[in-house]
Design a protein around this motif. Structure first.
Motif, mmCIF file in Angstrom:
data_model
loop_
_atom_site.group_PDB
_atom_site.id
_atom_site.type_symbol
_atom_site.label_atom_id
_atom_site.label_comp_id
_atom_site.label_asym_id
_atom_site.label_seq_id
_atom_site.Cartn_x
_atom_site.Cartn_y
_atom_site.Cartn_z
ATOM 1 N N PHE A 122 -1.531 17.670 -58.551
ATOM 2 C CA PHE A 122 -2.633 17.002 -59.219
ATOM 3 C C PHE A 122 -3.831 16.946 -58.282
ATOM 4 O O PHE A 122 -3.692 17.013 -57.066
ATOM 5 C CB PHE A 122 -2.239 15.582 -59.646
ATOM 6 N N SER A 123 -5.014 16.863 -58.861
ATOM 7 C CA SER A 123 -6.257 16.760 -58.105
ATOM 8 C C SER A 123 -6.720 15.319 -58.118
ATOM 9 O O SER A 123 -6.512 14.582 -59.069
ATOM 10 C CB SER A 123 -7.340 17.664 -58.708
ATOM 11 N N HIS A 124 -7.343 14.944 -57.022
ATOM 12 C CA HIS A 124 -7.834 13.575 -56.897
ATOM 13 C C HIS A 124 -9.166 13.606 -56.169
ATOM 14 O O HIS A 124 -9.264 14.138 -55.067
ATOM 15 C CB HIS A 124 -6.840 12.710 -56.124
ATOM 16 N N ASP A 125 -10.171 13.055 -56.796
ATOM 17 C CA ASP A 125 -11.498 12.993 -56.193
ATOM 18 C C ASP A 125 -11.722 11.616 -55.595
ATOM 19 O O ASP A 125 -11.619 10.605 -56.279
ATOM 20 C CB ASP A 125 -12.593 13.261 -57.237
ATOM 21 N N LEU A 126 -12.001 11.591 -54.285
ATOM 22 C CA LEU A 126 -12.349 10.345 -53.617
ATOM 23 C C LEU A 126 -13.871 10.231 -53.665
ATOM 24 O O LEU A 126 -14.582 10.844 -52.879
ATOM 25 C CB LEU A 126 -11.846 10.364 -52.172
ATOM 26 N N LEU A 127 -14.371 9.484 -54.636
ATOM 27 C CA LEU A 127 -15.799 9.392 -54.863
ATOM 28 C C LEU A 127 -16.421 8.283 -54.014
ATOM 29 O O LEU A 127 -15.781 7.254 -53.771
ATOM 30 C CB LEU A 127 -16.074 9.102 -56.339
ATOM 31 N N PRO A 128 -17.664 8.463 -53.576
ATOM 32 C CA PRO A 128 -18.329 7.394 -52.830
ATOM 33 C C PRO A 128 -18.353 6.072 -53.589
ATOM 34 O O PRO A 128 -18.255 5.012 -53.001
ATOM 35 C CB PRO A 128 -19.744 7.952 -52.624
ATOM 36 N N GLN A 129 -18.477 6.151 -54.919
ATOM 37 C CA GLN A 129 -18.537 4.923 -55.707
ATOM 38 C C GLN A 129 -17.250 4.116 -55.613
ATOM 39 O O GLN A 129 -17.253 2.913 -55.863
ATOM 40 C CB GLN A 129 -18.832 5.250 -57.177
ATOM 41 N N SER A 130 -16.140 4.775 -55.271
ATOM 42 C CA SER A 130 -14.862 4.071 -55.184
ATOM 43 C C SER A 130 -14.647 3.432 -53.820
ATOM 44 O O SER A 130 -13.678 2.696 -53.635
ATOM 45 C CB SER A 130 -13.708 5.036 -55.478
ATOM 46 N N LEU A 131 -15.533 3.713 -52.849
ATOM 47 C CA LEU A 131 -15.389 3.169 -51.511
ATOM 48 C C LEU A 131 -15.966 1.757 -51.427
ATOM 49 O O LEU A 131 -16.882 1.400 -52.170
ATOM 50 C CB LEU A 131 -16.119 4.054 -50.496
ATOM 51 N N PRO A 132 -15.449 0.939 -50.508
ATOM 52 C CA PRO A 132 -16.077 -0.366 -50.260
ATOM 53 C C PRO A 132 -17.518 -0.185 -49.807
ATOM 54 O O PRO A 132 -17.879 0.861 -49.248
ATOM 55 C CB PRO A 132 -15.213 -0.964 -49.143
ATOM 56 N N VAL A 133 -18.327 -1.197 -50.043
ATOM 57 C CA VAL A 133 -19.759 -1.105 -49.705
ATOM 58 C C VAL A 133 -19.945 -0.778 -48.231
ATOM 59 O O VAL A 133 -20.781 0.054 -47.854
ATOM 60 C CB VAL A 133 -20.479 -2.413 -50.069
ATOM 61 N N GLY A 134 -19.185 -1.427 -47.362
ATOM 62 C CA GLY A 134 -19.323 -1.183 -45.928
ATOM 63 C C GLY A 134 -19.045 0.258 -45.552
ATOM 64 O O GLY A 134 -19.731 0.826 -44.700
#
Length: 210
Positions: A122-134
């Motif tokens: 499976f593919s998984h995109d780690l998007l900036p929007q999913s990261l904590p603000v810091g």
């Protein structure tokens, strides 16, 4: 625009430990009593085994800060499979869709792949929007992508160029697995350049690093 880290991962269902132990045992046998070759175990034999794999995928995606709806979809599928009164293998063999409400085509395909091949890709995109603000604050610094930003933020509490430079100056980055003196120095220089862009003159503490 922030970069997107796309991961393609494969989970493989391995034979049980007992299979490996049987294969490892080698004893002299009388002629004609040699053990018969062991059949390769089927990838998935039970609903419980299938549910365990899907639940493991959900845990993996959660560790990677994946889409919460997708994580829940894997968990829902695992629970629903455990509640079935008939083996999934028999349902699939008849060419029928699984009687699970809300089970999408992609999840059906994942289950079929597990049954047939013993793997799940499976593919998984780690998007900036999913990261904590810091962690997102670090993405403006050279050499830092989403995964590195997440590690620096979670493992060292770094959420700014200033904190990154300070941690590198104190040689704390090299203590993290996968980091060394060279990568630490590269990030230190990148943090210094980021700070210089923020201020008219380089901070005195940076020693005029270019």
């Amino acid at each position: 625009m922030y970069p997107i880290l796309k991961l393609t991962q494969t989970i493989q269902v391995l034979p049980s430990q007992s299979v490996y132990q049987r294969r490892a045992v080698q004893q002299p046998m009388l002629p004609g009593l040699e053990p018969e070759p062991l059949e390769e175990p089927r990838p998935v034999r039970s609903n419980r085994q299938l549910a365990e794999v899907l639940a493991s995928v959900a845990e993996l995606l959660e560790l990677q800060h994946g889409n919460p709806y997708r994580i829940q979809a894997y968990r829902n599928a695992a629970r629903a499979i455990l509640d079935l009164h008939e083996p999934v293998t028999e349902i699939i063999a008849r060419g029928e869709p699984l009687p699970i409400a809300g089970l999408g085509r992609r999840m059906q395909a994942h289950i079929a792949e597990l049954l047939q091949r013993g793997t799940l890709t499976f593919s998984h995109d780690l998007l900036p929007q999913s990261l904590p603000v810091g962690a997102r604050h670090l993405l403006t610094i050279e050499h830092i992508g989403p995964r590195t930003a997440l590690r620096l933020y979670e493992e060292l509490g770094i959420d700014s160029a200033e904190k990154l430079w300070q941690a590198a100056n104190e040689q704390r980055l090299r203590r993290l697995p996968g980091f060394g003196p060279r990568s630490e120095e590269r990030l230190k220089q990148a943090a210094a350049r980021a700070l210089q862009r923020q201020e008219p003159e380089p901070p005195a503490s940076l020693g005029g690093v270019a």
